[in-house]
Design a protein around this motif. Sequence first.
Motif, PDB file in Angstrom:
ATOM      1  N   TYR A 131       6.180   0.860  -0.236  1.00  0.00           N
ATOM      2  CA  TYR A 131       5.955  -0.451   0.363  1.00  0.00           C
ATOM      3  C   TYR A 131       7.074  -0.755   1.349  1.00  0.00           C
ATOM      4  CZ  TYR A 131       9.682  -2.412  -2.583  1.00  0.00           C
ATOM      5  OH  TYR A 131      10.893  -2.676  -3.157  1.00  0.00           O
TER       6      TYR A 131
ATOM      7  N   GLU B  97      -4.114   0.693  -1.236  1.00  0.00           N
ATOM      8  CA  GLU B  97      -4.316   1.642  -0.148  1.00  0.00           C
ATOM      9  C   GLU B  97      -3.289   1.394   0.955  1.00  0.00           C
ATOM     10  OE1 GLU B  97      -8.488   2.092   1.149  1.00  0.00           O
ATOM     11  OE2 GLU B  97      -8.960   0.612  -0.420  1.00  0.00           O
ATOM     12  N   PRO B  98      -2.893   2.440   1.679  1.00  0.00           N
ATOM     13  CA  PRO B  98      -2.013   2.234   2.827  1.00  0.00           C
ATOM     14  C   PRO B  98      -2.648   1.271   3.824  1.00  0.00           C
ATOM     15  CG  PRO B  98      -2.173   4.565   2.305  1.00  0.00           C
ATOM     16  CD  PRO B  98      -3.206   3.868   1.464  1.00  0.00           C
TER      17      PRO B  98
ATOM     18  N   HIS C 216       4.021  -4.756   2.744  1.00  0.00           N
ATOM     19  CA  HIS C 216       3.046  -3.874   3.383  1.00  0.00           C
ATOM     20  C   HIS C 216       3.013  -2.559   2.601  1.00  0.00           C
ATOM     21  CE1 HIS C 216       2.565  -0.829   6.929  1.00  0.00           C
ATOM     22  NE2 HIS C 216       1.390  -1.058   6.383  1.00  0.00           N
ATOM     23  N   ILE C 217       1.852  -2.139   2.169  1.00  0.00           N
ATOM     24  CA  ILE C 217       1.718  -0.869   1.460  1.00  0.00           C
ATOM     25  C   ILE C 217       1.679   0.257   2.493  1.00  0.00           C
ATOM     26  CG2 ILE C 217       0.370   0.492  -0.170  1.00  0.00           C
ATOM     27  CD1 ILE C 217       1.622  -2.067  -1.342  1.00  0.00           C
ATOM     28  N   THR C 218       2.627   1.171   2.366  1.00  0.00           N
ATOM     29  CA  THR C 218       2.744   2.282   3.314  1.00  0.00           C
ATOM     30  C   THR C 218       2.171   3.556   2.692  1.00  0.00           C
ATOM     31  OG1 THR C 218       4.933   2.952   2.518  1.00  0.00           O
ATOM     32  CG2 THR C 218       4.851   1.208   4.202  1.00  0.00           C
ATOM     33  N   GLU C 219       2.337   4.663   3.371  1.00  0.00           N
ATOM     34  CA  GLU C 219       1.842   5.947   2.853  1.00  0.00           C
ATOM     35  C   GLU C 219       2.622   6.399   1.621  1.00  0.00           C
ATOM     36  OE1 GLU C 219      -0.725   7.637   3.785  1.00  0.00           O
ATOM     37  OE2 GLU C 219      -1.268   6.560   5.625  1.00  0.00           O
ATOM     38  N   THR C 220       3.838   5.915   1.469  1.00  0.00           N
ATOM     39  CA  THR C 220       4.696   6.391   0.375  1.00  0.00           C
ATOM     40  C   THR C 220       5.142   5.303  -0.591  1.00  0.00           C
ATOM     41  OG1 THR C 220       6.654   6.122   1.786  1.00  0.00           O
ATOM     42  CG2 THR C 220       5.591   8.289   1.763  1.00  0.00           C
TER      43      THR C 220
ATOM     44  N   LYS D  93       2.657   1.215  -4.764  1.00  0.00           N
ATOM     45  CA  LYS D  93       2.530   2.442  -3.982  1.00  0.00           C
ATOM     46  C   LYS D  93       1.042   2.744  -3.845  1.00  0.00           C
ATOM     47  CE  LYS D  93       3.111   5.332  -8.117  1.00  0.00           C
ATOM     48  NZ  LYS D  93       3.914   6.402  -8.767  1.00  0.00           N
ATOM     49  N   PRO D  94       0.657   3.485  -2.819  1.00  0.00           N
ATOM     50  CA  PRO D  94      -0.767   3.778  -2.642  1.00  0.00           C
ATOM     51  C   PRO D  94      -1.302   4.624  -3.796  1.00  0.00           C
ATOM     52  CG  PRO D  94       0.574   5.067  -1.122  1.00  0.00           C
ATOM     53  CD  PRO D  94       1.487   4.074  -1.756  1.00  0.00           C
TER      54      PRO D  94
END
Length: 486
Positions: free
Chosen positions: A471, A432-433, A465-469, A377-378
């Motif tokens: 993966y 990081e996102p 892919h690392i997202t805002e919340t 997670k970010p």
Amino acid sequence: MGHVNPVSKTFYTKVDIEKLAANGVTVLQTHDDVVLTAEAYETAQKLGLHLAYVPPVPEAPRRPGQIPNLQSRARQMATNWALDKAPPEVNVHRLRHYRLNRVRQEMARLNCGACVLVDPVNIRYATDTRNMQVFSARNPARYLFLPLEGPVILFEFERCEHLPAGIDTVDEVRIATTASYAAAADRLGEKTQAWADEIARLMYQYGGGSRCLGLERFNYQAGLALAQKGFDIIDAQRAVERARAIKSADEIECIKWSLRVVEHGVARMRESLRPGMRENQLWAILHQAVIENEGDYIETRLLSSGPHTNPWMQEAGPRIIEPSDLVGLDTDVVGPFGYYADFSRTFFCGAGRPGDAQKKLYNLAYEQIHHNLELLKPGVTFREIAEKSWKIPDPYLPNRYFVLAHGVGMTGEYPYILHLQDFDNGYDGLLEPGMTLCLESYIGQYSAAGSNDGSEGVKLEQQVHITETGYELLSLFPFEDDLLGA
């Protein structure tokens, strides 16, 4: 077409395949109830009719306590392995300029007036130009002058100056001065000085008064000649690797399509896997799928079978794959749009059932991947991931993969996240996102003698892919129910 027998299996003969090809069919979807005769299979290969294996859609897990299979989405899309969709419509102008601006943003952080890039992947990232990528990886025969502000100048291989035509990230094309011994022999010093003189003139003209110049891996005389002219030489990879680490939405779409192409190739490999094949024969199927679907090349040869799966990193070779062998692979493909598709799977070869030892290895690797996925997670640090990561049992610890996870974009890239045992030899950082990572697992028992004792190993890997919340899972190829024991 095709013949159904009383036990609901569909058989294809040589004549059936010839009729399909004559009717313009290029892909035949197969599954566990489709059988091709040996002649039908050979005819399909000769006529270029692709056999796209459609994995079965399983029912709910049947093992008590089984880890949730995060591949349900992959199994639902299994019928798409035949690549019956078109590539995404990417806004190429936006994609190119996002990447170019990312490099310049990172150069500004370093107060760097310009960079000279020679790595063909970095040149492609910054400009979207490509030419003889593998050749260029070992020959400084094309390079890029990239100022913080001012014209982007591509030095192209001789008589290739027409190749970048129409690419709006390149303002000028010049013929490269190849400062290598193969190109210059005993005139290398003279050629290197001419190369440095031209770069210095560009730096005086477009460097904005900066003395800081980023340089990639040219011969040592090139850096020395520029340093003697008063420039402060830094490693240009620092700026480019940091830039590449954060992907735009357009890049994510390119990565997804690259993965779909490679998953299509791996499905064809899995469908073609038979005892008696050579490892290289199986590996060649992936190469064909990559090239014919607009991919570039495969960076490694990481496919092995049977005892060659332990320890890992043994390359595909002439070994004959035997019944009941495990066959492991790591794709490492530079695919369409130049983006990397990097996942690993291990298959069981033959008509029987995997043994208990094989299933144990596979389940351990599967558990490691899925445990570590939930750490992503970010904002989490690399060290925190290492500290909370799945604990590799002692018998398999010496043969662990060299990283716990690594960045991925146009190739493998920053960051490398090391196992806790190795962390002091690495570095810390933050997820990081926009980052894309590959989570790695290799489970193979260590032989105290340092040689293979005949035991096998299992390699698994997922691309995310690392997202805002949290993966997003990018690699969707299913895992093996037989090896999971489902």
